[in-house]
Design an enzyme around this catalytic site. Structure first.
Site, PDB file in Angstrom:
ATOM      1  N   ALA A 182       0.872  -1.173   0.000  1.00 55.55           N
ATOM      2  CA  ALA A 182       0.000   0.000   0.000  1.00 55.55           C
ATOM      3  C   ALA A 182       0.910   1.224   0.000  1.00 55.55           C
ATOM      4  O   ALA A 182       2.061   1.161   0.449  1.00 55.55           O
ATOM      5  CB  ALA A 182      -0.878  -0.010   1.244  1.00 55.55           C
ATOM      6  N   GLY A 222       0.562  -4.874   1.093  1.00 52.96           N
ATOM      7  CA  GLY A 222      -0.657  -4.947   0.272  1.00 52.96           C
ATOM      8  C   GLY A 222      -0.430  -5.658  -1.057  1.00 52.96           C
ATOM      9  O   GLY A 222      -1.368  -6.185  -1.648  1.00 52.96           O
ATOM     10  N   GLU A 256      -0.700  -9.250  -0.196  1.00 57.93           N
ATOM     11  CA  GLU A 256      -2.123  -9.464   0.111  1.00 57.93           C
ATOM     12  C   GLU A 256      -2.957  -9.527  -1.167  1.00 57.93           C
ATOM     13  O   GLU A 256      -3.895 -10.317  -1.277  1.00 57.93           O
ATOM     14  CB  GLU A 256      -2.626  -8.353   1.043  1.00 57.93           C
ATOM     15  CG  GLU A 256      -2.014  -8.467   2.442  1.00 57.93           C
ATOM     16  CD  GLU A 256      -2.349  -7.285   3.326  1.00 57.93           C
ATOM     17  OE1 GLU A 256      -1.964  -6.150   2.982  1.00 57.93           O
ATOM     18  OE2 GLU A 256      -3.010  -7.483   4.360  1.00 57.93           O
ATOM     19  N   GLU A 301       4.513  -4.993   7.490  1.00 54.97           N
ATOM     20  CA  GLU A 301       3.768  -3.896   8.127  1.00 54.97           C
ATOM     21  C   GLU A 301       4.223  -3.593   9.551  1.00 54.97           C
ATOM     22  O   GLU A 301       4.180  -2.431   9.974  1.00 54.97           O
ATOM     23  CB  GLU A 301       2.258  -4.198   8.132  1.00 54.97           C
ATOM     24  CG  GLU A 301       1.579  -4.018   6.786  1.00 54.97           C
ATOM     25  CD  GLU A 301       1.633  -5.239   5.879  1.00 54.97           C
ATOM     26  OE1 GLU A 301       2.427  -6.157   6.169  1.00 54.97           O
ATOM     27  OE2 GLU A 301       0.895  -5.270   4.891  1.00 54.97           O
TER      28      GLU A 301
HETATM   29  N1  COA Z   1       4.587   3.069  -0.760  1.00 58.30           N
HETATM   30  C1  COA Z   1       4.952   4.235  -1.330  1.00 58.30           C
HETATM   31  N2  COA Z   1       6.037   4.350  -2.080  1.00 58.30           N
HETATM   32  C2  COA Z   1       6.809   3.264  -2.249  1.00 58.30           C
HETATM   33  C3  COA Z   1       6.493   2.026  -1.683  1.00 58.30           C
HETATM   34  C4  COA Z   1       5.300   1.956  -0.894  1.00 58.30           C
HETATM   35  N3  COA Z   1       4.894   0.820  -0.341  1.00 58.30           N
HETATM   36  N4  COA Z   1       7.436   1.132  -2.018  1.00 58.30           N
HETATM   37  C5  COA Z   1       8.329   1.789  -2.779  1.00 58.30           C
HETATM   38  N5  COA Z   1       7.952   3.075  -2.925  1.00 58.30           N
HETATM   39  C6  COA Z   1       8.623   4.138  -3.672  1.00 58.30           C
HETATM   40  C7  COA Z   1       9.834   4.669  -2.941  1.00 58.30           C
HETATM   41  O1  COA Z   1       9.450   5.639  -1.991  1.00 58.30           O
HETATM   42  C8  COA Z   1      10.626   5.259  -4.086  1.00 58.30           C
HETATM   43  O2  COA Z   1      10.048   6.469  -4.464  1.00 58.30           O
HETATM   44  P1  COA Z   1      10.976   7.788  -4.721  1.00 58.30           P
HETATM   45  O3  COA Z   1      11.909   7.366  -5.818  1.00 58.30           O
HETATM   46  O4  COA Z   1      10.002   8.849  -5.136  1.00 58.30           O
HETATM   47  O5  COA Z   1      11.703   8.058  -3.440  1.00 58.30           O
HETATM   48  C9  COA Z   1      10.353   4.277  -5.226  1.00 58.30           C
HETATM   49  O6  COA Z   1       9.144   3.603  -4.884  1.00 58.30           O
HETATM   50  C10 COA Z   1      11.443   3.247  -5.410  1.00 58.30           C
HETATM   51  O7  COA Z   1      11.624   2.595  -4.173  1.00 58.30           O
HETATM   52  P2  COA Z   1      13.064   2.458  -3.464  1.00 58.30           P
HETATM   53  O8  COA Z   1      12.818   2.282  -2.003  1.00 58.30           O
HETATM   54  O9  COA Z   1      13.944   3.577  -3.868  1.00 58.30           O
HETATM   55  O10 COA Z   1      13.583   1.105  -4.132  1.00 58.30           O
HETATM   56  P3  COA Z   1      14.637   0.085  -3.516  1.00 58.30           P
HETATM   57  O11 COA Z   1      14.978  -0.851  -4.622  1.00 58.30           O
HETATM   58  O12 COA Z   1      15.739   0.813  -2.828  1.00 58.30           O
HETATM   59  O13 COA Z   1      13.829  -0.717  -2.377  1.00 58.30           O
HETATM   60  C11 COA Z   1      11.914  -1.901  -1.463  1.00 58.30           C
HETATM   61  C12 COA Z   1      12.760  -1.552  -2.726  1.00 58.30           C
HETATM   62  C13 COA Z   1      10.688  -2.652  -1.947  1.00 58.30           C
HETATM   63  C14 COA Z   1      12.767  -2.791  -0.524  1.00 58.30           C
HETATM   64  C15 COA Z   1      11.543  -0.596  -0.727  1.00 58.30           C
HETATM   65  O14 COA Z   1      10.957   0.308  -1.694  1.00 58.30           O
HETATM   66  C16 COA Z   1      10.545  -0.786   0.371  1.00 58.30           C
HETATM   67  O15 COA Z   1      10.900  -1.236   1.449  1.00 58.30           O
HETATM   68  N6  COA Z   1       9.242  -0.418   0.139  1.00 58.30           N
HETATM   69  C17 COA Z   1       8.224  -0.470   1.145  1.00 58.30           C
HETATM   70  C18 COA Z   1       7.780  -1.895   1.358  1.00 58.30           C
HETATM   71  C19 COA Z   1       6.697  -1.945   2.437  1.00 58.30           C
HETATM   72  O16 COA Z   1       6.947  -1.690   3.605  1.00 58.30           O
HETATM   73  N7  COA Z   1       5.488  -2.299   2.018  1.00 58.30           N
HETATM   74  C20 COA Z   1       4.382  -2.451   2.914  1.00 58.30           C
HETATM   75  C21 COA Z   1       3.565  -1.219   2.933  1.00 58.30           C
HETATM   76  S1  COA Z   1       2.155  -1.433   4.009  1.00 58.30           S
END
Ligand code: COA
Length: 259
Positions: A65, A111, A114, A134
């Site tokens: 999400a 999400g 999910e 989460e």
């Molecule tokens: N919500 C909002 N934005 C998200 C996102 C999320 N769940 N997951 C990734 N993004 C965005 C990042 O903020 C980034 O945006 P920006 O370039 O404008 O800063 C872009 O997507 C790329 O992500 P980034 O984190 O730079 O890629 P990465 O390869 O370094 O890391 C992940 C990849 C998936 C490990 C990392 O993005 C992450 O941990 N995301 C969140 C996962 C999460 O907690 N999901 C559950 C949400 S309830």
């Protein structure tokens, strides 16, 4: 409103790709609304018999999400987010009339996992990583993750993944039964389409009944065995049953028309 989906029809197969790669296909309200409409349209399209859900890009199915979108939410807004999302999309897919295959092409987190779990079948690419992180945000899964993950992999393993927020690679997800198959990324869509084609050749009315019966067994308010009996009996009154049995007896391939 920006369009975040690419929708394609290939014969009897509908393909929905979530297309927000700059945010790793994270689910905001627009994406959820558009997905809900896309599924409704494909569910109602008589020519479509199976649906594939995937993400664009080589990095993410859905990274969760949209954290930025809910970071300022109050408890009542959080409750509404989960309730509306579950009703509008996650239950809607799971309880829909047509099989949905998640082609998990990269990160499926929060999400995103999910969403994949609300689909009826999951196939993953070798680079995919899955998890429910989460608790690392001070939250719990809100789109059905605490319910569907234990159903798919058992309570102990689900607890470990949820409590530790850790991601698992595709091969481990397959060992756990979370995904049915793992293939190289460049074979993911053809593998999903091949399965969807096999499904599309079967009786749509029978598949719809099978989805309802399987779901009933996991619904505490329903008796799965009784639901199976009712749907089994009802199948005998359908044109697909006449076609299926006639084709078998006449030694030809059945041509199902559905309801
Ligand atoms: N919500 C909002 N934005 C998200 C996102 C999320 N769940 N997951 C990734 N993004 C965005 C990042 O903020 C980034 O945006 P920006 O370039 O404008 O800063 C872009 O997507 C790329 O992500 P980034 O984190 O730079 O890629 P990465 O390869 O370094 O890391 C992940 C990849 C998936 C490990 C990392 O993005 C992450 O941990 N995301 C969140 C996962 C999460 O907690 N999901 C559950 C949400 S309830």
């Amino acid at each position: 409103m920006e369009n975040h989906l690419i929708i394609e029809k290939k014969g009897a197969i509908g393909i929905i790709a979530i297309d927000r790669p700059a945010k790793l296909n994270a689910l905001n309200k627009e994406v959820i609304d558009q997905l809900s409409i896309a599924f409704k349209n494909l569910f109602e399209d008589h020519n479509i018999r199976a649906i594939i859900l995937t993400g664009t890009g080589e990095k993410a199915f859905v990274a969760g999400a949209d954290i930025a979108a809910f970071s300022q939410f109050t408890p009542s807004q959080g409750t509404a987010l989960a309730r509306e999302g579950q009703d509008q999309l996650f239950h809607f897919i799971e309880q829909g009339p047509k099989p949905v295959i998640a082609a998990v092409n990269g990160y499926a987190l929060g999400g995103g996992l999910e969403l994949a779990m609300a689909c009826h079948i999951r196939i993953a690419s070798e680079n995919a990583q899955m998890g429910l992180p989460e608790v690392s945000l001070g939250l719990i899964p809100g789109y059905g993750g605490t319910q569907r993950l234990p159903q798919l992999i058992g309570k102990g393993r689900a607890n470990e993944l949820i409590f530790s927020a850790q991601m698992i690679p595709a091969t481990k997800a397959q060992d756990y039964g979370l995904v049915n198959k793992v293939v190289p990324l460049d074979q993911l869509m053809e593998t999903a389409e091949s399965l969807a084609t096999k499904i599309a050749q079967q009786s749509p009315t029978a598949i719809r009944a099978a989805i309802a019966a399987v779901n009933a067994g996991l619904d505490p308010d329903k008796n799965g065995y009784e639901t199976e009996i009712q749907h089994f009996g009802a199948c005998f009154g359908t044109p697909d049953f006449i076609e299926g049995t006639s084709a078998f007896l006449e030694k030809r391939k059945a041509q199902f028309k559905g309801a």
